[in-house]
Design a protein around this motif. Structure first.
Motif, short mmCIF file in Angstrom:
data_model
loop_
_atom_site.label_atom_id
_atom_site.label_comp_id
_atom_site.label_asym_id
_atom_site.label_seq_id
_atom_site.Cartn_x
_atom_site.Cartn_y
_atom_site.Cartn_z
N GLN A 34 -2.34 -9.71 11.47
CA GLN A 34 -2.58 -9.52 10.04
C GLN A 34 -4.04 -9.84 9.80
O GLN A 34 -4.42 -11.01 9.71
CB GLN A 34 -1.67 -10.44 9.22
CG GLN A 34 -1.82 -10.27 7.72
CD GLN A 34 -0.80 -11.09 6.94
OE1 GLN A 34 0.39 -10.84 7.03
NE2 GLN A 34 -1.26 -12.07 6.20
N HIS A 36 -6.17 -9.49 7.39
CA HIS A 36 -6.73 -9.93 6.10
C HIS A 36 -5.65 -10.65 5.32
O HIS A 36 -4.45 -10.42 5.51
CB HIS A 36 -7.27 -8.74 5.30
CG HIS A 36 -6.25 -7.68 5.04
ND1 HIS A 36 -5.35 -7.74 4.00
CD2 HIS A 36 -5.98 -6.53 5.70
CE1 HIS A 36 -4.58 -6.68 4.02
NE2 HIS A 36 -4.94 -5.93 5.04
N GLU A 40 0.14 -6.39 3.72
CA GLU A 40 0.38 -5.11 3.06
C GLU A 40 0.51 -5.25 1.55
O GLU A 40 0.10 -4.36 0.80
CB GLU A 40 1.64 -4.46 3.64
CG GLU A 40 1.48 -3.99 5.07
CD GLU A 40 2.69 -3.21 5.56
OE1 GLU A 40 3.71 -3.15 4.81
OE2 GLU A 40 2.62 -2.64 6.67
N THR A 43 -2.89 -5.21 0.07
CA THR A 43 -3.47 -3.88 0.26
C THR A 43 -2.97 -2.91 -0.80
O THR A 43 -3.75 -2.18 -1.42
CB THR A 43 -3.12 -3.34 1.66
OG1 THR A 43 -3.76 -4.14 2.65
CG2 THR A 43 -3.60 -1.90 1.83
N ALA A 47 -5.04 -1.04 -3.85
CA ALA A 47 -5.01 0.41 -4.02
C ALA A 47 -4.59 0.78 -5.44
O ALA A 47 -5.15 1.70 -6.06
CB ALA A 47 -4.06 1.04 -3.01
N ASP A 60 -11.18 4.45 4.18
CA ASP A 60 -11.05 3.03 4.49
C ASP A 60 -12.22 2.65 5.39
O ASP A 60 -12.26 3.04 6.57
CB ASP A 60 -9.70 2.78 5.18
CG ASP A 60 -9.48 1.32 5.55
OD1 ASP A 60 -10.28 0.47 5.10
OD2 ASP A 60 -8.52 1.04 6.28
N CYS A 63 -12.02 0.24 9.12
CA CYS A 63 -10.56 0.37 9.08
C CYS A 63 -9.84 -0.36 10.20
O CYS A 63 -8.61 -0.45 10.18
CB CYS A 63 -10.17 1.85 9.12
SG CYS A 63 -10.60 2.68 10.68
N THR A 68 -4.21 -0.10 7.38
CA THR A 68 -4.30 0.17 5.94
C THR A 68 -4.28 1.66 5.64
O THR A 68 -3.56 2.12 4.75
CB THR A 68 -5.57 -0.47 5.36
OG1 THR A 68 -5.39 -1.89 5.33
CG2 THR A 68 -5.85 0.02 3.95
N LEU A 72 -1.36 3.38 3.32
CA LEU A 72 -1.61 4.08 2.07
C LEU A 72 -1.12 5.53 2.13
O LEU A 72 -0.56 6.05 1.16
CB LEU A 72 -3.09 4.04 1.73
CG LEU A 72 -3.69 2.65 1.49
CD1 LEU A 72 -5.15 2.77 1.11
CD2 LEU A 72 -2.91 1.89 0.42
N LEU A 124 -12.44 2.21 0.04
CA LEU A 124 -11.78 0.91 0.11
C LEU A 124 -12.29 0.17 1.34
O LEU A 124 -12.51 0.78 2.40
CB LEU A 124 -10.28 1.13 0.17
CG LEU A 124 -9.33 -0.06 0.31
CD1 LEU A 124 -8.01 0.24 -0.43
CD2 LEU A 124 -9.03 -0.35 1.77
N GLU A 126 -11.54 -3.78 3.25
CA GLU A 126 -10.85 -5.07 3.21
C GLU A 126 -11.44 -6.04 4.21
O GLU A 126 -11.53 -5.74 5.40
CB GLU A 126 -9.36 -4.88 3.52
CG GLU A 126 -8.59 -4.12 2.46
CD GLU A 126 -7.14 -3.96 2.85
OE1 GLU A 126 -6.28 -4.61 2.23
OE2 GLU A 126 -6.86 -3.17 3.77
#
Length: 263
Positions: A34, A36, A40, A43, A47, A60, A63, A68, A72, A124, A126
């Motif tokens: 995981q 970040h 999910e 995330t 979004a 992304d 990425c 992610t 999405l 996006l 993250e």
């Protein structure tokens, strides 16, 4: 040495080192796959704050192995393109892409995206902007590839750097998303400088604390299982950084935020 990357490498090529570290098996184990805070759930929250709708085109940036972008495309019905500097991560992302998935992946630099102008509805990123050496350039690139009226969505570690101990401002702490993080207001200022209008800043510090606790626990386990020697000492140093980060979160000097802006 951290997962095959030396401190000298971290100082001379932080961007490339971050890409290599986060595609390594050791770091993925440490983070329990995981990469970040909030996983999910956050995330999808990011979004939705950015207005991602079915059939929207989303890039992304940084990425990783594509989690992610694939999420999405699957959950929100959008068309996603992931870009990352790590060749192994892009290979992993492409292997994870099943037939018919509305996701594709490109090898590229966040500070020079290999994409045409105004070709996406949303950009996006993250837990990555904090590691980029040239943050204004990276944000300008996200703004360039998003159409007028589209959105930029950033989820990242926030920090009051002046209040952090020196250890959390070191080269090693940079790849832990701490040493070169900014405050939420500073990220918003970078977006304004790129001609974007900040829309929302939503704090999620508790999710960062959960991740830091998990990392610290895994480092303690790794130290117990590692024979005495240099590697065990490196693990001990990493565990000490994790404990300092946990303390900084408790003091309000480290956090995590979702930030959106209109292009």
């Amino acid at each position: 040495m951290i997962a095959g990357v030396s401190l000298h490498d971290l100082e001379t090529d932080p961007k490339g080192c971050c890409a290599r570290l986060y595609e390594s098996d050791a770091v993925r184990w440490l983070l329990d796959d995981q990469l970040h805070p909030g996983g999910e759930r956050l995330t999808l929250r990011l979004a939705r704050l950015a207005g991602v709708a079915p059939a929207a085109r989303v890039v992304d940036v940084a990425c990783g192995s594509g989690a992610t972008a694939l999420l999405l495309a699957r959950e929100l019905g959008c068309v996603t393109v992931g870009v990352d500097l790590g060749a192994r991560a892009i290979e992993q992302a492409r292997r994870a892409t099943h037939a018919g998935a509305r996701a594709s992946f490109l090898l590229g630099d966040a500070e020079a995206l290999p994409l045409p102008d105004a070709s996406f509805d949303v950009a996006l990123s993250e837990c990555s902007l904090c590691t980029f050496p040239d943050k204004p350039r990276a944000i300008a690139e996200m703004a360039r590839v998003v159409r007028a009226g589209g959105s930029i969505a950033i989820a990242d570690v926030t920090a009051d750097l002046d209040a952090l101990p020196a250890q959390l401002r070191s080269a090693a702490a940079r790849v832990a998303c701490v040493a070169d993080a900014r405050s939420a207001d500073a990220y918003a200022a970078l977006l304004r400088d790129a001609g974007c209008e900040p829309l929302a800043i939503e704090p999620h510090d508790a999710e960062l604390r959960t991740m830091a606790d998990r990392v610290e626990a895994r480092l303690r386990l790794a130290r117990m299982l590692t024979p005495p020697g240099d590697q065990r000492e490196r693990i001990q140093e990493a565990a000490a950084l994790a404990r300092l980060a946990i303390d900084a979160i408790a003091r309000g000097n480290l956090g995590y935020a979702l930030i959106t802006a209109r292009v």
